[in-house]
Design a protein around this motif. Sequence first.
Motif, PDB file in Angstrom:
ATOM      1  N   SER A 114      36.062  48.965 -37.467  1.00 53.97           N
ATOM      2  CA  SER A 114      36.057  47.655 -36.799  1.00 53.97           C
ATOM      3  C   SER A 114      35.121  47.647 -35.594  1.00 53.97           C
ATOM      4  N   ALA A 115      35.077  48.733 -34.846  1.00 59.44           N
ATOM      5  CA  ALA A 115      34.186  48.808 -33.676  1.00 59.44           C
ATOM      6  C   ALA A 115      32.726  48.733 -34.118  1.00 59.44           C
ATOM      7  N   VAL A 116      32.387  49.400 -35.222  1.00 60.33           N
ATOM      8  CA  VAL A 116      31.025  49.315 -35.753  1.00 60.33           C
ATOM      9  C   VAL A 116      30.754  47.904 -36.251  1.00 60.33           C
ATOM     10  N   TRP A 117      31.718  47.298 -36.933  1.00 62.36           N
ATOM     11  CA  TRP A 117      31.514  45.939 -37.430  1.00 62.36           C
ATOM     12  C   TRP A 117      31.309  44.957 -36.281  1.00 62.36           C
ATOM     13  N   ASP A 118      31.969  45.186 -35.150  1.00 58.91           N
ATOM     14  CA  ASP A 118      31.756  44.329 -33.978  1.00 58.91           C
ATOM     15  C   ASP A 118      30.285  44.362 -33.550  1.00 58.91           C
ATOM     16  N   VAL A 119      29.636  45.528 -33.640  1.00 65.27           N
ATOM     17  CA  VAL A 119      28.214  45.646 -33.309  1.00 65.27           C
ATOM     18  C   VAL A 119      27.386  44.843 -34.319  1.00 65.27           C
ATOM     19  N   VAL A 120      27.751  44.942 -35.597  1.00 63.72           N
ATOM     20  CA  VAL A 120      27.047  44.177 -36.641  1.00 63.72           C
ATOM     21  C   VAL A 120      27.158  42.683 -36.351  1.00 63.72           C
ATOM     22  N   GLU A 121      28.343  42.209 -36.068  1.00 65.08           N
ATOM     23  CA  GLU A 121      28.544  40.782 -35.780  1.00 65.08           C
ATOM     24  C   GLU A 121      27.782  40.345 -34.537  1.00 65.08           C
ATOM     25  N   ALA A 122      27.811  41.136 -33.493  1.00 68.47           N
ATOM     26  CA  ALA A 122      27.135  40.787 -32.242  1.00 68.47           C
ATOM     27  C   ALA A 122      25.620  40.742 -32.408  1.00 68.47           C
ATOM     28  N   SER A 123      25.092  41.461 -33.382  1.00 67.62           N
ATOM     29  CA  SER A 123      23.641  41.529 -33.586  1.00 67.62           C
ATOM     30  C   SER A 123      23.067  40.239 -34.160  1.00 67.62           C
ATOM     31  N   GLY A 124      23.912  39.406 -34.754  1.00 68.38           N
ATOM     32  CA  GLY A 124      23.430  38.225 -35.454  1.00 68.38           C
ATOM     33  C   GLY A 124      23.208  38.487 -36.929  1.00 68.38           C
ATOM     34  N   LEU A 125      23.350  39.724 -37.342  1.00 71.34           N
ATOM     35  CA  LEU A 125      23.157  40.078 -38.750  1.00 71.34           C
ATOM     36  C   LEU A 125      24.153  39.363 -39.654  1.00 71.34           C
ATOM     37  N   SER A 126      25.349  39.137 -39.178  1.00 67.99           N
ATOM     38  CA  SER A 126      26.385  38.543 -40.026  1.00 67.99           C
ATOM     39  C   SER A 126      26.351  37.020 -40.042  1.00 67.99           C
ATOM     40  N   THR A 127      25.368  36.393 -39.372  1.00 69.50           N
ATOM     41  CA  THR A 127      25.370  34.932 -39.286  1.00 69.50           C
ATOM     42  C   THR A 127      24.699  34.250 -40.470  1.00 69.50           C
ATOM     43  N   GLY A 128      24.298  35.006 -41.486  1.00 74.57           N
ATOM     44  CA  GLY A 128      23.614  34.465 -42.671  1.00 74.57           C
ATOM     45  C   GLY A 128      24.317  33.322 -43.351  1.00 74.57           C
ATOM     46  N   PRO A 129      25.585  33.334 -43.758  1.00 76.54           N
ATOM     47  CA  PRO A 129      26.290  34.599 -43.864  1.00 76.54           C
ATOM     48  C   PRO A 129      25.718  35.410 -45.022  1.00 76.54           C
ATOM     49  N   HIS A 130      25.826  36.692 -44.928  1.00 77.67           N
ATOM     50  CA  HIS A 130      25.340  37.538 -45.998  1.00 77.67           C
ATOM     51  C   HIS A 130      26.514  38.294 -46.605  1.00 77.67           C
ATOM     52  N   SER A 131      26.282  38.874 -47.757  1.00 85.37           N
ATOM     53  CA  SER A 131      27.302  39.712 -48.384  1.00 85.37           C
ATOM     54  C   SER A 131      27.255  41.082 -47.733  1.00 85.37           C
ATOM     55  N   SER A 132      28.418  41.660 -47.486  1.00 85.26           N
ATOM     56  CA  SER A 132      28.424  42.976 -46.863  1.00 85.26           C
ATOM     57  C   SER A 132      29.606  43.790 -47.341  1.00 85.26           C
ATOM     58  N   THR A 133      29.395  45.079 -47.374  1.00 91.24           N
ATOM     59  CA  THR A 133      30.457  46.033 -47.659  1.00 91.24           C
ATOM     60  C   THR A 133      30.516  47.011 -46.497  1.00 91.24           C
ATOM     61  N   LEU A 134      31.711  47.222 -45.963  1.00 91.56           N
ATOM     62  CA  LEU A 134      31.945  48.163 -44.880  1.00 91.56           C
ATOM     63  C   LEU A 134      32.721  49.337 -45.462  1.00 91.56           C
ATOM     64  N   LEU A 135      32.140  50.534 -45.349  1.00 89.46           N
ATOM     65  CA  LEU A 135      32.727  51.707 -45.994  1.00 89.46           C
ATOM     66  C   LEU A 135      32.971  52.833 -45.011  1.00 89.46           C
ATOM     67  N   GLY A 136      34.129  53.481 -45.104  1.00 92.76           N
ATOM     68  CA  GLY A 136      34.390  54.724 -44.401  1.00 92.76           C
ATOM     69  C   GLY A 136      34.043  55.863 -45.342  1.00 92.76           C
ATOM     70  N   VAL A 137      33.183  56.768 -44.892  1.00 91.10           N
ATOM     71  CA  VAL A 137      32.721  57.866 -45.739  1.00 91.10           C
ATOM     72  C   VAL A 137      32.939  59.205 -45.035  1.00 91.10           C
ATOM     73  N   SER A 138      32.817  60.302 -45.783  1.00 91.40           N
ATOM     74  CA  SER A 138      33.074  61.616 -45.193  1.00 91.40           C
ATOM     75  C   SER A 138      31.862  62.206 -44.485  1.00 91.40           C
ATOM     76  N   CYS A 139      30.642  61.866 -44.923  1.00 88.82           N
ATOM     77  CA  CYS A 139      29.458  62.362 -44.227  1.00 88.82           C
ATOM     78  C   CYS A 139      28.246  61.534 -44.624  1.00 88.82           C
TER      79      CYS A 139
END
Length: 145
Positions: A90-115
């Motif tokens: 969520s903290a990373v997504w807040d950066v994405v939203e604040a950047s204007g990237l999410s204002t498309g709106p565009h399709s996005s997938t947020l993933l937690g990964v191991s490395c």
Amino acid sequence: MIQRVTVPGLFPPPVYSHASVVEAGTRLAFLAGSVPLDSEGKLVGEGDPVRQAEQVIANLTEQLRAVGSGLGDVLSTDVYVVSAETATLSAVWDVVEASGLSTGPHSSTLLGVSCLGYPGQLVEITATAVVPDGAPADGAPEAGA
């Protein structure tokens, strides 16, 4: 025809391009994963996913600019975060939203990964964007493109 672009000013990727643009009625740019490295290849924000996300967005902005596109032209993203904690994602997504990237709106997938690919890397974003008609690209096509 495929135009593969390595962005001047970003750390040169070892075996891929920062972006690929394909003419298909509408020009689309398929961007390689934007990573939290500075122009000299040094990791930015070691241990800090929010700072890394900010650097990733800055690098993504440069990738888009180099092909004549921008954050508002992004159609889709995949956001990778090294964490199993939803609060970190969520903290990373807040950066994405604040950047204007999410204002498309565009399709996005947020993933937690191991490395991810670089030591200490916690965030990476891939993107596909429209390249507006008549938009100049700053990056030169790579040989063989």
